[in-house]
Design an enzyme around this catalytic site. Structure first.
Site, PDB file in Angstrom:
ATOM      1  N   ASP A  96      15.478  28.435  56.508  1.00 48.48           N
ATOM      2  CA  ASP A  96      15.193  28.781  55.121  1.00 48.48           C
ATOM      3  C   ASP A  96      14.318  27.667  54.552  1.00 48.48           C
ATOM      4  O   ASP A  96      14.318  26.542  55.050  1.00 48.48           O
ATOM      5  CB  ASP A  96      16.500  28.962  54.327  1.00 48.48           C
ATOM      6  CG  ASP A  96      16.272  29.759  53.044  1.00 48.48           C
ATOM      7  OD1 ASP A  96      15.101  30.090  52.729  1.00 48.48           O
ATOM      8  OD2 ASP A  96      17.258  30.064  52.340  1.00 48.48           O
ATOM      9  N   ASP A 270      22.112  36.853  57.271  1.00 49.39           N
ATOM     10  CA  ASP A 270      22.755  35.568  57.540  1.00 49.39           C
ATOM     11  C   ASP A 270      23.754  35.307  56.435  1.00 49.39           C
ATOM     12  O   ASP A 270      23.600  35.828  55.326  1.00 49.39           O
ATOM     13  CB  ASP A 270      21.751  34.402  57.515  1.00 49.39           C
ATOM     14  CG  ASP A 270      21.460  33.978  56.091  1.00 49.39           C
ATOM     15  OD1 ASP A 270      20.716  34.698  55.394  1.00 49.39           O
ATOM     16  OD2 ASP A 270      22.031  32.966  55.628  1.00 49.39           O
ATOM     17  N   CYS A 308      40.418  42.550  69.006  1.00 54.15           N
ATOM     18  CA  CYS A 308      39.310  41.627  69.242  1.00 54.15           C
ATOM     19  C   CYS A 308      39.392  41.016  70.634  1.00 54.15           C
ATOM     20  O   CYS A 308      40.464  40.641  71.092  1.00 54.15           O
ATOM     21  CB  CYS A 308      39.328  40.533  68.179  1.00 54.15           C
ATOM     22  SG  CYS A 308      38.018  39.306  68.375  1.00 54.15           S
ATOM     23  N   CYS A 310      37.743  38.231  71.578  1.00 58.95           N
ATOM     24  CA  CYS A 310      37.181  36.871  71.552  1.00 58.95           C
ATOM     25  C   CYS A 310      38.110  35.864  72.214  1.00 58.95           C
ATOM     26  O   CYS A 310      39.292  36.130  72.452  1.00 58.95           O
ATOM     27  CB  CYS A 310      36.828  36.450  70.120  1.00 58.95           C
ATOM     28  SG  CYS A 310      38.160  35.650  69.190  1.00 58.95           S
ATOM     29  N   CYS A 313      41.358  35.286  70.220  1.00 60.45           N
ATOM     30  CA  CYS A 313      42.330  36.382  70.261  1.00 60.45           C
ATOM     31  C   CYS A 313      42.883  36.629  71.664  1.00 60.45           C
ATOM     32  O   CYS A 313      43.987  37.138  71.814  1.00 60.45           O
ATOM     33  CB  CYS A 313      41.700  37.646  69.683  1.00 60.45           C
ATOM     34  SG  CYS A 313      41.337  37.461  67.921  1.00 60.45           S
ATOM     35  N   HIS A 339      36.397  33.036  66.054  1.00 62.37           N
ATOM     36  CA  HIS A 339      36.774  34.433  65.850  1.00 62.37           C
ATOM     37  C   HIS A 339      35.905  35.116  64.779  1.00 62.37           C
ATOM     38  O   HIS A 339      35.425  36.237  64.974  1.00 62.37           O
ATOM     39  CB  HIS A 339      38.252  34.580  65.483  1.00 62.37           C
ATOM     40  CG  HIS A 339      38.555  35.942  64.947  1.00 62.37           C
ATOM     41  ND1 HIS A 339      38.783  37.026  65.762  1.00 62.37           N
ATOM     42  CD2 HIS A 339      38.558  36.419  63.676  1.00 62.37           C
ATOM     43  CE1 HIS A 339      38.921  38.118  65.024  1.00 62.37           C
ATOM     44  NE2 HIS A 339      38.798  37.770  63.756  1.00 62.37           N
TER      45      HIS A 339
HETATM   46  N1  PRF Z   1      15.687  32.803  48.740  1.00 62.00           N
HETATM   47  C1  PRF Z   1      15.758  31.917  49.790  1.00 62.00           C
HETATM   48  N2  PRF Z   1      16.887  31.761  50.489  1.00 62.00           N
HETATM   49  C2  PRF Z   1      17.971  32.479  50.146  1.00 62.00           C
HETATM   50  C3  PRF Z   1      17.962  33.400  49.088  1.00 62.00           C
HETATM   51  C4  PRF Z   1      16.750  33.587  48.340  1.00 62.00           C
HETATM   52  O1  PRF Z   1      16.645  34.373  47.397  1.00 62.00           O
HETATM   53  C5  PRF Z   1      19.255  33.942  49.023  1.00 62.00           C
HETATM   54  C6  PRF Z   1      19.755  34.938  48.063  1.00 62.00           C
HETATM   55  N3  PRF Z   1      20.950  35.537  48.475  1.00 62.00           N
HETATM   56  C7  PRF Z   1      19.997  33.335  50.040  1.00 62.00           C
HETATM   57  N4  PRF Z   1      19.213  32.455  50.706  1.00 62.00           N
HETATM   58  N5  PRF Z   1      14.684  31.198  50.109  1.00 62.00           N
HETATM   59 ZN    ZN Z   2      39.021  37.305  67.827  1.00 65.24          ZN
END
Ligand code: PRF
Ligand code: ZN
Length: 376
Positions: A96, A270, A308, A310, A313, A339
């Site tokens: 990110d 994510d 599960c 895993c 578990c 898990h």
């Molecule tokens: N922009 C960026 N990363 C993020 C978000 C976003 O709007 C969000 C919003 N849930 C999570 N991570 N760059």
């Molecule tokens: Zn599990």
């Protein structure tokens, strides 16, 4: 159109929903979509070894520009040979951009056209991040997928503010694309913003899709708005995105929102949720959440989730997990984290299978019924 190092192959479109089955290829391998990406903010998925991630079926993980920039610094990671070598993970990595972390972690901040001034969440020192700087850091970290520097305004922010913010995020996206030094080894994604305003989401998607990004993220959702708002925004946003590029919904990781996102055409997700709640003893099972520290599990010698497969578990009981968590034993955190990640990766695997077999709606109904609807 340039050739991107990250490509999406559409394999099947669900006839009754917007779900897509596909594959994303990166310089570090191919993974099937829809996919959930475990979060490894500081170049580690907390408590879990890379071999274990691989064993669970993770083909890509997420890490954070902002945190790694502050510590240990992008130059040190570049010196180590990049993030993959540094952390001993040779499958996909997405970072990110830092935009969102600046807004969620730092208190004092000032947004200007040039970038954002803010204070470090570690020591309060003054920092500045710009679209160019965020790209420059990501070029040094070396993930397969990088994010544009964006602003994620609060969902209930005014129309006028969000309009200005979206326009600025588009200009920042353009600047980031120009600053990108490594376009044949790292794919850059644009991030669609616009809060809950349909015309602003449209504008954002139009601006960004007119630029040649490797893929598109949907940001500004799962920031505290009701789920219905998120689904409504997805309903009109995903159809605005190119069919032959990946679509990534940022920060979503409750089982119901994952399935609803898939049904609206999202390929990647994510969330810190599975690992974060695991560390305070909350687990996700096929029958809903289990808070393992509760006294009712003291003499419960069944596995955490009977359905599960895993490592946790297959080998340990609820009573043992409860004991470890009550005693603050680190092994307990590993077992619950393992898990929870396995659970979401396995859920996505079942979702892919359901799309393949044309029974996604039936799968969803059965899953929600068993999990306990509205109890994510
Ligand atoms: N922009 C960026 N990363 C993020 C978000 C976003 O709007 C969000 C919003 N849930 C999570 N991570 N760059
Ligand atoms: Zn599990």
């Amino acid at each position: 159109m340039s050739n991107h190092p990250v490509t999406y192959t559409l394999e099947k479109k669900d006839k009754r929903t917007g779900a897509r089955l596909g594959k994303i290829t990166t310089p570090h391998g191919t993974f099937e979509t829809p996919m959930f990406m475990p979060v490894g903010t500081l170049a580690t998925v907390k408590t879990i070894a890379p071999e274990e991630l691989e064993e669970m079926g993770a083909g890509i993980i997420l890490s954070n520009t902002y945190h790694l920039w502050l510590r240990p610094g992008e130059d040190l990671i570049a010196e180590a040979g990049g993030l993959h070598a540094f952390m001993n993970w040779d499958k996909g990595i997405l970072t990110d951009s830092g935009g969102f972390q600046v807004f969620s972690l730092s208190d004092m901040r000032r947004i200007e056209e040039e970038g954002v001034h803010f204070k470090s969440h570690l020591d309060g020192s003054k920092l500045f991040l710009s679209p160019e700087k965020a790209i420059n850091i990501q070029n040094k970290l070396g993930p397969d997928i990088m994010m544009s520097f964006d602003e994620c305004p609060p969902f209930d922010e005014s129309y006028d503010y969000v309009k200005k913010s979206v326009e600025r995020t588009s200009r920042w996206a353009e600047r980031g694309l120009e600053a990108h030094q490594n376009p044949d080894r790292q794919g850059l994604f644009g991030i669609v913003q616009g809060a809950g305003f349909e015309d602003l989401r449209k504008q954002s998607a139009k601006d960004l899709t007119s630029m040649d990004f490797a893929g598109y993220s949907i940001g500004g959702l799962s920031v505290g708005e009701p789920k219905e708002d998120m689904y409504r925004v997805l309903d009109f946003t995903t159809p605005l995105l190119p069919e032959h590029k990946p679509r990534y919904l940022m920060g979503v990781g409750t089982p119901d929102a994952l399935i609803e996102g898939v049904m609206r055409g999202v390929d990647m997700f994510d969330c810190v949720l599975p690992t974060r709640i695991a560390r305070n003893g909350t687990t996700m099972t096929s029958k809903g959440r289990v808070v393992i520290k509760n006294a009712i599990y003291a003499r419960d010698f069944r596995p955490l989730d009977e359905k599960c497969g895993c490592y946790t578990c297959r080998n340990y009981t609820r009573a043992y997990l409860r004991h470890l968590l009550k005693s603050d034993e680190t092994f307990g955190l590993r077992l619950t984290s393992y898990h929870n990640l396995y659970f979401l990766l396995d859920l996505m695997k079942k979702v892919r299978q359901a799309i393949r077999e044309d029974n996604l709606l039936e799968f969803k109904e059965q899953f929600f019924e068993e999990y306990g609807y509205n109890k994510p």
